[in-house]
Design a protein around this motif. Structure first.
Motif, PDB file in Angstrom:
ATOM      1  N   GLU A  58       0.712  -1.174   0.163  1.00 22.34           N
ATOM      2  CA  GLU A  58       0.131  -0.016  -0.189  1.00 22.34           C
ATOM      3  C   GLU A  58       0.877   1.197  -0.116  1.00 22.34           C
ATOM      4  N   VAL A  59       2.048   1.261   0.831  1.00 20.59           N
ATOM      5  CA  VAL A  59       2.872   2.479   0.752  1.00 20.59           C
ATOM      6  C   VAL A  59       3.582   2.652  -0.730  1.00 20.59           C
ATOM      7  N   ALA A  60       3.915   1.635  -1.158  1.00 18.88           N
ATOM      8  CA  ALA A  60       4.631   1.682  -2.691  1.00 18.88           C
ATOM      9  C   ALA A  60       3.563   2.106  -3.404  1.00 18.88           C
ATOM     10  N   VAL A  61       2.287   1.644  -3.521  1.00 19.95           N
ATOM     11  CA  VAL A  61       1.324   2.380  -4.630  1.00 19.95           C
ATOM     12  C   VAL A  61       0.851   3.524  -4.134  1.00 19.95           C
ATOM     13  N   ALA A  62       0.903   3.933  -3.027  1.00 22.90           N
ATOM     14  CA  ALA A  62       0.433   5.472  -2.409  1.00 22.90           C
ATOM     15  C   ALA A  62       1.553   6.388  -3.083  1.00 22.90           C
ATOM     16  N   THR A  63       2.873   6.013  -2.974  1.00 18.26           N
ATOM     17  CA  THR A  63       3.896   6.741  -3.349  1.00 18.26           C
ATOM     18  C   THR A  63       3.823   7.127  -4.865  1.00 18.26           C
ATOM     19  N   LEU A  64       3.359   6.203  -5.475  1.00 21.05           N
ATOM     20  CA  LEU A  64       3.190   6.514  -7.101  1.00 21.05           C
ATOM     21  C   LEU A  64       2.143   7.333  -7.397  1.00 21.05           C
ATOM     22  N   ALA A  65       1.116   7.408  -6.621  1.00 22.77           N
ATOM     23  CA  ALA A  65       0.072   8.345  -6.812  1.00 22.77           C
ATOM     24  C   ALA A  65       0.535   9.812  -6.336  1.00 22.77           C
ATOM     25  N   THR A  66       1.731  10.049  -5.779  1.00 22.07           N
ATOM     26  CA  THR A  66       2.074  11.486  -5.707  1.00 22.07           C
ATOM     27  C   THR A  66       2.980  11.722  -6.528  1.00 22.07           C
ATOM     28  N   ASP A  67       3.747  12.945  -6.053  1.00 22.36           N
ATOM     29  CA  ASP A  67       5.073  13.589  -7.053  1.00 22.36           C
ATOM     30  C   ASP A  67       6.260  12.854  -6.825  1.00 22.36           C
ATOM     31  N   ARG A  68       6.448  11.876  -5.680  1.00 25.28           N
ATOM     32  CA  ARG A  68       7.736  11.265  -5.585  1.00 25.28           C
ATOM     33  C   ARG A  68       7.842   9.953  -6.049  1.00 25.28           C
ATOM     34  N   ALA A  69       9.117   9.610  -6.491  1.00 27.46           N
ATOM     35  CA  ALA A  69       9.374   8.471  -7.281  1.00 27.46           C
ATOM     36  C   ALA A  69       9.352   7.253  -6.106  1.00 27.46           C
ATOM     37  N   LEU A  70       9.471   6.070  -6.586  1.00 24.70           N
ATOM     38  CA  LEU A  70       9.603   4.792  -5.888  1.00 24.70           C
ATOM     39  C   LEU A  70      10.913   4.110  -5.825  1.00 24.70           C
ATOM     40  N   LEU A  71      11.733   3.801  -4.685  1.00 22.60           N
ATOM     41  CA  LEU A  71      12.825   3.052  -4.794  1.00 22.60           C
ATOM     42  C   LEU A  71      12.409   1.923  -4.001  1.00 22.60           C
ATOM     43  N   LEU A  72      12.461   0.770  -4.684  1.00 24.66           N
ATOM     44  CA  LEU A  72      12.396  -0.449  -4.067  1.00 24.66           C
ATOM     45  C   LEU A  72      13.832  -1.088  -3.646  1.00 24.66           C
ATOM     46  N   SER A 202      22.580  12.852  -1.844  1.00 23.87           N
ATOM     47  CA  SER A 202      21.271  13.210  -1.043  1.00 23.87           C
ATOM     48  C   SER A 202      20.432  14.006  -1.826  1.00 23.87           C
ATOM     49  N   ALA A 203      20.705  14.763  -3.011  1.00 26.31           N
ATOM     50  CA  ALA A 203      19.683  15.338  -3.742  1.00 26.31           C
ATOM     51  C   ALA A 203      18.701  14.252  -4.377  1.00 26.31           C
ATOM     52  N   LEU A 204      19.444  13.389  -4.948  1.00 29.04           N
ATOM     53  CA  LEU A 204      18.553  12.326  -5.637  1.00 29.04           C
ATOM     54  C   LEU A 204      17.840  11.364  -4.694  1.00 29.04           C
ATOM     55  N   ARG A 205      18.214  11.145  -3.616  1.00 30.75           N
ATOM     56  CA  ARG A 205      17.638  10.206  -2.543  1.00 30.75           C
ATOM     57  C   ARG A 205      16.380  11.140  -2.030  1.00 30.75           C
ATOM     58  N   ARG A 206      16.290  12.173  -1.945  1.00 35.40           N
ATOM     59  CA  ARG A 206      15.203  12.909  -1.556  1.00 35.40           C
ATOM     60  C   ARG A 206      14.030  12.985  -2.447  1.00 35.40           C
ATOM     61  N   ARG A 207      14.196  12.557  -3.702  1.00 36.63           N
ATOM     62  CA  ARG A 207      13.168  12.598  -4.649  1.00 36.63           C
ATOM     63  C   ARG A 207      12.571  11.279  -4.620  1.00 36.63           C
ATOM     64  N   PHE A 208      13.051  10.127  -4.051  1.00 31.52           N
ATOM     65  CA  PHE A 208      12.459   8.993  -3.659  1.00 31.52           C
ATOM     66  C   PHE A 208      11.934   8.604  -2.280  1.00 31.52           C
ATOM     67  N   ASN A 209      10.828   7.929  -2.409  1.00 32.10           N
ATOM     68  CA  ASN A 209      10.345   7.289  -1.199  1.00 32.10           C
ATOM     69  C   ASN A 209      10.804   5.861  -1.200  1.00 32.10           C
ATOM     70  N   THR A 210      11.590   5.565  -0.332  1.00 34.36           N
ATOM     71  CA  THR A 210      12.198   4.044  -0.043  1.00 34.36           C
ATOM     72  C   THR A 210      11.261   3.173   0.677  1.00 34.36           C
ATOM     73  N   VAL A 211      10.887   1.855  -0.199  1.00 38.62           N
ATOM     74  CA  VAL A 211      10.430   0.728   0.485  1.00 38.62           C
ATOM     75  C   VAL A 211      11.327  -0.461   0.331  1.00 38.62           C
ATOM     76  N   VAL A 212      11.620  -0.879   1.648  1.00 39.82           N
ATOM     77  CA  VAL A 212      12.422  -1.990   1.599  1.00 39.82           C
ATOM     78  C   VAL A 212      11.610  -3.246   1.792  1.00 39.82           C
ATOM     79  N   LEU A 213      11.799  -4.163   0.730  1.00 41.16           N
ATOM     80  CA  LEU A 213      11.235  -5.542   0.492  1.00 41.16           C
ATOM     81  C   LEU A 213      12.032  -6.488   1.244  1.00 41.16           C
ATOM     82  N   PRO A 214      11.559  -7.190   2.186  1.00 36.92           N
ATOM     83  CA  PRO A 214      12.166  -8.136   3.186  1.00 36.92           C
ATOM     84  C   PRO A 214      12.158  -9.457   2.481  1.00 36.92           C
ATOM     85  N   VAL A 215      13.097 -10.215   3.156  1.00 38.45           N
ATOM     86  CA  VAL A 215      12.939 -11.814   2.636  1.00 38.45           C
ATOM     87  C   VAL A 215      11.627 -12.397   3.479  1.00 38.45           C
TER      88      VAL A 215
END
Length: 351
Positions: A58-72, A202-215
């Motif tokens: 849900e967090v990953a999908v919500a991120t894509l509905a905003t102006d922030r990119a998604l980093l998996l 740091s400038a590029l990382r701020r443009r992403f919302n990071t979602v960590v996929l666990p094992v």
């Protein structure tokens, strides 16, 4: 050999779209709730594409509905590419707008290139410009994917900053720019173990919302993932019919979980860890290869001998250090484990 997600699961996507009466962000083919259902399944018509925490999806999908990119982000084999493909398929209906990151990825792969024959003949013109996947996604309001972002050289990574912050891509040679259509966004993937290769600024990382996929959190969850994917791959590759051997799958998964965690399942014995990742994806590969052996060269029943060679190849990446780790594991753990004598003999013979 493997259709893109939007083709392979076209019926499911069409069924979700027909029944989807919730609000959809501009440019999206499905509502965010329907995208989550597509990823996780509904227990009936929609098959699960990813097994993991619902809130994470849900967090990953919500991120894509905003102006922030998604980093998996995650260790190898945690389905980052798989999830990014299915997200793009569900949202845009096109998962092919892909930049594959490597140490040699040029800036043109992220921005645009030129047809050099036309460039020499005509100079810089609109017809001579070759749009890259990101530019195409901006024009069409689609999702662009960047695989293995941390493998891309730092100066090339930073070509994304203006795209993600201003939603424009300047083309100074033509004195113009491409402005993103609503629906455009970027999904990037990165490997936990690649930290320090080309870390994001740091400038590029701020443009992403990071979602960590666990094992996978438990043996049962991982066994379920491997069993389902092995069945799908067996059908797709038209392998000879081999009855699903849950016991062999459970053994492979147990070995991988113990070695990558450095501890036996009962918590009593500390183990040395090999250099490889021993991911769920590698477990799937070991079992699929074993099914091919059992079907083509065996009696049609998946046995320890069919998976032994594959599991040794997955564990022993370094012929010196990993071989020592594997031998120690066989002698101290596998040899003493009830019901594992056939696996012990097969694994020893495969060394």
């Amino acid at each position: 050999m493997r259709p893109h997600a939007e083709h392979q699961y076209a019926d499911e996507l069409a069924a979700l779209a027909a029944a989807d009466d919730r609000p959809r962000p501009p440019g999206w083919r499905l509502s965010p709730q329907a995208v989550v259902t597509y990823l996780l399944g509904d227990g009936e018509r929609i098959s699960p594409k990813y097994v993991g925490p619902r809130r994470l999806v849900e967090v990953a999908v919500a991120t894509l509905a905003t102006d922030r990119a998604l980093l998996l982000l995650g260790v190898p084999g945690t389905a980052k590419t798989w999830v990014s493909e299915h997200l793009a398929a569900a949202i845009s209906g096109d998962s092919t707008l892909l930049v594959q990151g490597t140490a040699g990825t040029p800036e043109e792969a992220i921005r645009y290139g030129w047809n050099y024959a036309r460039l020499l003949a005509e100079g810089p013109t609109v017809d001579a410009l070759v749009a890259g996947p990101v530019m195409v996604a901006m024009r069409t309001g689609a999702i662009a994917r960047v695989e293995e972002l941390t493998r891309v050289p730092s100066d090339v990574q930073d070509a994304l900053i203006t795209i993600l912050s201003e939603k424009t891509l300047p083309v100074p040679e033509l004195g113009t720019e491409v402005q993103a259509t609503r629906g455009f966004n970027v999904i990037a993937t990165a490997n936990d173990r690649d930290r320090g290769v080309n870390e994001l600024s740091s400038a590029l990382r701020r443009r992403f919302n990071t979602v960590v996929l666990p094992v996978p959190s438990s043996v049962e969850e991982e066994v379920g993932i491997v069993t389902r994917r092995v069945g799908e791959l067996g059908r797709a590759l038209e392998l000879p019919e081999v009855p699903t051997a849950v016991e062999e799958i459970r053994r492979v998964v147990t070995v991988f979980r113990e070695l990558r965690g450095g501890l036996t399942a009962d918590g009593r014995t500390t183990l040395k860890t090999p250099t490889g990742s021993l991911s769920t994806a590698e477990a799937i590969s070991v079992i699929t290869n074993g099914m091919a052996l059992a079907g083509h060269f065996g009696d049609g029943v998946l046995r320890a001998a069919d998976v032994a060679a594959g599991i040794v190849g997955a564990v022993v990446k370094d012929p010196v250090s990993d071989a020592a780790v594997w031998r120690e594991y066989l002698e101290t753990v596998v040899r003493e484990r009830d019901g594992w004598r056939d696996f012990y003999r097969a694994a020893r013979a495969a060394l």
